[in-house]
Structures are given as structure tokens and as C-alpha cells.
Motif scaffolding. Sequence first.
Motif, PDB file in Angstrom:
ATOM      1  N   TRP A   1       0.311   5.742 -13.639  1.00 57.76           N
ATOM      2  CA  TRP A   1       1.695   5.415 -13.320  1.00 57.76           C
ATOM      3  C   TRP A   1       2.475   4.926 -14.518  1.00 57.76           C
ATOM      4  CZ3 TRP A   1      -0.821   2.263  -8.939  1.00 57.76           C
ATOM      5  CH2 TRP A   1      -1.110   3.113  -7.863  1.00 57.76           C
TER       6      TRP A   1
ATOM      7  N   ASP B   1       0.821  -1.204   0.000  1.00 57.83           N
ATOM      8  CA  ASP B   1       0.000   0.000   0.000  1.00 57.83           C
ATOM      9  C   ASP B   1       0.858   1.260   0.000  1.00 57.83           C
ATOM     10  OD1 ASP B   1      -2.845  -1.204   1.979  1.00 57.83           O
ATOM     11  OD2 ASP B   1      -2.399  -1.305  -0.160  1.00 57.83           O
TER      12      ASP B   1
ATOM     13  N   ALA C   1      10.060  -3.341  -3.412  1.00 57.21           N
ATOM     14  CA  ALA C   1       9.239  -3.661  -2.245  1.00 57.21           C
ATOM     15  C   ALA C   1       9.323  -5.151  -1.911  1.00 57.21           C
ATOM     16  CB  ALA C   1       7.786  -3.265  -2.495  1.00 57.21           C
TER      17      ALA C   1
ATOM     18  N   LEU D   1       3.461   0.532  -3.602  1.00 56.93           N
ATOM     19  CA  LEU D   1       2.844   0.235  -4.892  1.00 56.93           C
ATOM     20  C   LEU D   1       1.473   0.852  -5.097  1.00 56.93           C
ATOM     21  CD1 LEU D   1       3.641  -3.465  -5.809  1.00 56.93           C
ATOM     22  CD2 LEU D   1       4.430  -1.404  -6.914  1.00 56.93           C
ATOM     23  N   ARG D   2       0.891   1.383  -4.033  1.00 58.00           N
ATOM     24  CA  ARG D   2      -0.395   2.046  -4.218  1.00 58.00           C
ATOM     25  C   ARG D   2      -0.261   3.556  -3.986  1.00 58.00           C
ATOM     26  NH1 ARG D   2      -5.470   2.387  -1.505  1.00 58.00           N
ATOM     27  NH2 ARG D   2      -4.655   1.368   0.372  1.00 58.00           N
ATOM     28  N   ALA D   3       0.923   3.981  -3.558  1.00 57.57           N
ATOM     29  CA  ALA D   3       1.157   5.394  -3.228  1.00 57.57           C
ATOM     30  C   ALA D   3      -0.029   5.901  -2.413  1.00 57.57           C
ATOM     31  CB  ALA D   3       1.342   6.227  -4.501  1.00 57.57           C
TER      32      ALA D   3
ATOM     33  N   ASP E   1      -0.462  -8.342  -7.140  1.00 57.44           N
ATOM     34  CA  ASP E   1      -0.322  -7.262  -6.162  1.00 57.44           C
ATOM     35  C   ASP E   1      -1.513  -7.204  -5.200  1.00 57.44           C
ATOM     36  OD1 ASP E   1       0.908  -5.236  -8.887  1.00 57.44           O
ATOM     37  OD2 ASP E   1       2.054  -6.460  -7.469  1.00 57.44           O
ATOM     38  N   TYR E   2      -2.697  -7.507  -5.692  1.00 58.11           N
ATOM     39  CA  TYR E   2      -3.917  -7.454  -4.875  1.00 58.11           C
ATOM     40  C   TYR E   2      -4.681  -8.758  -5.036  1.00 58.11           C
ATOM     41  CZ  TYR E   2      -2.949  -2.417  -5.048  1.00 58.11           C
ATOM     42  OH  TYR E   2      -2.341  -1.183  -4.953  1.00 58.11           O
TER      43      TYR E   2
ATOM     44  N   LEU F   1      -6.705   2.181 -10.038  1.00 58.35           N
ATOM     45  CA  LEU F   1      -5.238   2.176 -10.125  1.00 58.35           C
ATOM     46  C   LEU F   1      -4.786   2.687 -11.491  1.00 58.35           C
ATOM     47  CD1 LEU F   1      -4.666  -1.265  -8.368  1.00 58.35           C
ATOM     48  CD2 LEU F   1      -4.246   0.995  -7.393  1.00 58.35           C
TER      49      LEU F   1
ATOM     50  N   ARG G   1      -4.483   6.397 -11.876  1.00 58.01           N
ATOM     51  CA  ARG G   1      -3.345   7.104 -11.265  1.00 58.01           C
ATOM     52  C   ARG G   1      -2.275   7.437 -12.294  1.00 58.01           C
ATOM     53  NH1 ARG G   1      -3.491   5.909  -5.586  1.00 58.01           N
ATOM     54  NH2 ARG G   1      -1.762   7.355  -5.328  1.00 58.01           N
TER      55      ARG G   1
ATOM     56  N   TYR H   1       6.591   1.414 -11.911  1.00 57.31           N
ATOM     57  CA  TYR H   1       5.802   0.446 -11.168  1.00 57.31           C
ATOM     58  C   TYR H   1       6.557  -0.860 -10.993  1.00 57.31           C
ATOM     59  CZ  TYR H   1       1.705  -1.827  -9.259  1.00 57.31           C
ATOM     60  OH  TYR H   1       0.837  -2.467  -8.407  1.00 57.31           O
TER      61      TYR H   1
ATOM     62  N   LEU I   1       9.423  -0.420  -8.547  1.00 57.70           N
ATOM     63  CA  LEU I   1       8.997  -0.339  -7.150  1.00 57.70           C
ATOM     64  C   LEU I   1       8.523  -1.691  -6.632  1.00 57.70           C
ATOM     65  CD1 LEU I   1       7.236   3.133  -6.934  1.00 57.70           C
ATOM     66  CD2 LEU I   1       9.468   2.476  -6.108  1.00 57.70           C
ATOM     67  N   ARG I   2       7.869  -2.471  -7.480  1.00 57.52           N
ATOM     68  CA  ARG I   2       7.446  -3.796  -7.025  1.00 57.52           C
ATOM     69  C   ARG I   2       8.673  -4.637  -6.696  1.00 57.52           C
ATOM     70  NH1 ARG I   2       5.227  -6.141 -11.297  1.00 57.52           N
ATOM     71  NH2 ARG I   2       2.989  -5.828 -11.003  1.00 57.52           N
TER      72      ARG I   2
END
Lengths: 237, 257
Positions: B213, A160, B225, A163-165, B127-128, B208, B211, B218, B221-222
Amino acid sequence: MCTLEKRGHVFVLTLTGDGEHRLNPTLIDAIQDALRRVRADPTPGSALVTTAKGKFFSNGFDLNWAKAGGSASQERVHQMSSKFEQIVADLMSLPMPTVAAVTGHASAAGCMLALSHDYVYMRKDRGFLYMSELDIGLPFPDYFMAMLRSKIAAPRARRDVVLRAAKIKAEEAVEMGIIDEAHSSPGETVEAAMRRAEELAGRKWDGEVYASIRKATFSEISGVLGLVKKLDIASRL
Amino acid sequence: MEHQMVHLHQWPACRLERRGRVYILTLTGADDHRFNPPSLDDILTALKLVDQAPDAGALVTTNEGRYFSNGLDLKWIKTNLSHSALDIIRDKFEGMLSFMMKLGIPTLAAICGHAAAGGFMLALVHDYRFMTNGKGVLYMSELDHGMYMPRSLMSVIKSKLSPVSLREVVLKARKFTASEALEFRIIDGVYDDAAKTIDTAIVEAEKLVARGWKRDSYANLRAGAFPEVIEEIEARRDPYVWRLKGFSVIGNLVFKQ
């Protein structure tokens, strides 16, 4: 820019003025200077509270200052990032417990500043934590990502934030395990942070031992910041 | 503005559709969507299409029937042991997982049924995760089936589970209902039926997408993370190992007991 005072056993570093407390070289230097003075004080059994005046804790690097550099704008961003890395390293190696009293928005480097502290208290009535880089299309400096990985262990919370900023308010941040406590107002946040700091200072821990344990606990970010020496344990014998 | 669902392509194992900039990959058929070379080829072809589509803003993966996926096709593996079955299937299965980790757009799994072993891993690599309330369970069955967990696959699992959930999932081979999965923070939401689950996933995906991006940001960042997952998958440091009745399988070698 910032003030440093001591109340009892607690150093209080305050980012002053009503602005966004953008981390430009001037403010970063002022903070670094204050941390130097904190370290120079030999009194054992101390703690640090970092807080801010106004609506913002800090909104991150001064991108306007960077843009004003024209062709040198990339270099200016790099300069702020390098200088700020020193602050993060200072905080991660500070020989005393640290508490951030987040009294307003904390974005990007401002969020990093908060997370560089051992404890994070935040006002719940307004303000949010926000890693804005994805929205702006900027990369994270390596040490930002290492800090996030060290301090935000829960995968969904990390997802969150990164990756979701997501713009995360205090109560949600507590629930996600990102910060420690949410309080009703800036005044109460600072008071609670001061109480915690006094309690921690009262444990009279050896500052160097505390710093060493902190670095070992958050080994990834400490490694990235160059804070870990292999002979850390042996050198104390 | 509600976009129309546009049908793009149908393969034997899956179907690709698009709603606005959200691409929807559905594992088709009433079976348990096992992963074997033909089905993995279909899925990877679909994923590559999404990756190459300039307008793709997010990917939703879902399923028909009662199974998201029950993982690797063990029947196919047993039948093809003498023909480097494990090498082949591993290439394709882990290739799919690392492709998903590298995709520069948000990925959302709408889990409308059981997801076990490799199927659970496919769900985790998104991711979700959204899941339908009901009889479907999330189940990492390896322990129950005498399969070792290679570091390549363990890295996927560890990246997305907290320490407590990790123990329950991997060391207990626990079967999680949707509500339990939510409680353990393995998934993001629970919905009453498949249609709601898929719709929620698409609506979230659209948010999403809005946004705006950049893909390389992306993906970068994945990877930051959830570090080392792609590297560990591609490093292939451990063979696949099974201890079955009467024999063991280690990589491509079969040992009779």
C-alpha cells in the motif's frame, strides 16, 4: 443492463447479464431511470429489492472504460463517481424500504451499491464484499467514506473494510455487523430478500416519513449527499 | 523467507529494531513505562525515524516486563506543577498520539502487560492490537483517579470502541483481561505468552506490508475511517483537570480546597 419489475408490492431491480456489472455511465443511467420509475409509482406500501444475475453483484466502476479515455481517464472516473453519487442519493432518499440481495462479488462502488440499501442479504457459498481502493491505490470519494462511517459503526469492522481492504464473505460480514443475513445460494438469497421486502411493504409506512427517518438515522451520509434540509420537520406541519 | 531481527538504536526508554520492512519499537526496562518528557522524547524520536525510513512498511509497538505502559508519569507532573508541567507533558503525549494517527503505515500493538490510562490510549491509537493472556489488564483509570477526560483524549477512545465497550471502559473504569478485551472487540487476538504475541504481530505486519500500500493512501484512509481524532487532538479544546485530595489541577493552575 438492468430490468425493473413489480412482484406483488415489491419492485425488483435486476442487473442483467453474466458480466461484472461494472458501473459505467450507461449502467448508472439505466439504474437511475429504473429508480425514477419506482418513485413515479404512487402505490403506497411498497419496497425495493435490488439484485443481479451471474457471478458478480457489481465489481465497481468501469476502470477499463476510464483508461480507454487516455488523457481524459481521470475525468471519466470523476464522471462515474458523480453519476453514481446520484444513485446513492436516490437510494438513501427512496420513499420505501430497500433490500439488497447480493448474489455475487460486490467490490468498491459495487459494495457501496449494496450498502446503500436498508437491508443487505448475501449468498454465503461464494462472493465477497471488498473495498479495493487501498489495493489499487485509488482514493475514496468523500461520500464512500461517509457511507462506510454511517453504515459500519463497529471500529474493528470499519478498520477491516477500509484499512485492511479485506475480502469479506457473507457469514463473516454478518458477524461483523456489516450485513443482515447470509443464505446458501443466490436463489435463496433473493427469496429471503423478497420475503423481507414483502413484510416491510406490509407495514404500509408513509414513504416520505420513511425516507425522512432514514436520512435522520444516517445523518452523516445524508448530509454529504445534500439530502438534508433544515426545514424537513417544519415543512410537514 | 524469515528475516533477521536487526537492532537499530537503543534509547533510555525504548529500543528500535527491524525485521524485513517491519519496524519494532519496544518500551524497555522492567518498570511501568510511564510517559514523561524524557521517555516521550525517546519514543517520538524512534517514531520519526520509522516515518522517515523509506523501507518502513509497518510498525509493531511492544514492551519488556509486566507493563505495556501505566500512562502519564503523575510523580513527574506533581513535582513540576509550578513549571508548566501539564503543558509540556501534554504537548509531547498528545503529539505522540497524533503522530501515530498520521503515520502512513499499518501500526500493530503487541500488548505484553498492563496498559492503563495513557498506556491504554497508546494501544488504542494503533490499527491492530494483540495481547498476552495472563495477569495484564487494559484499564482506563481516569475515573478512579479523579481525572477529567479532555475531548482530545476522548476522541481517541471513542474512535476505537463500540458504544457498549465505551461505557465499560470509560464509565466503569473496568479492568479488562485479554480474553475480556477480545470479547468486547477492543483487541484482535489473545496469545499464551509475550513471545507469541510479538511474533504474531510481526507476522501480521508482514502480511500487511506484502499488500504494497501507498503511504499517503493509508494515512488518508485511516483519517477517513476514524475522522476528527487528529483534529480534536490538535484543537486542544479542554484543559487537563484533576481532582485530587486537597487540591484541584486545571491546566497549569492549582487550586487548594
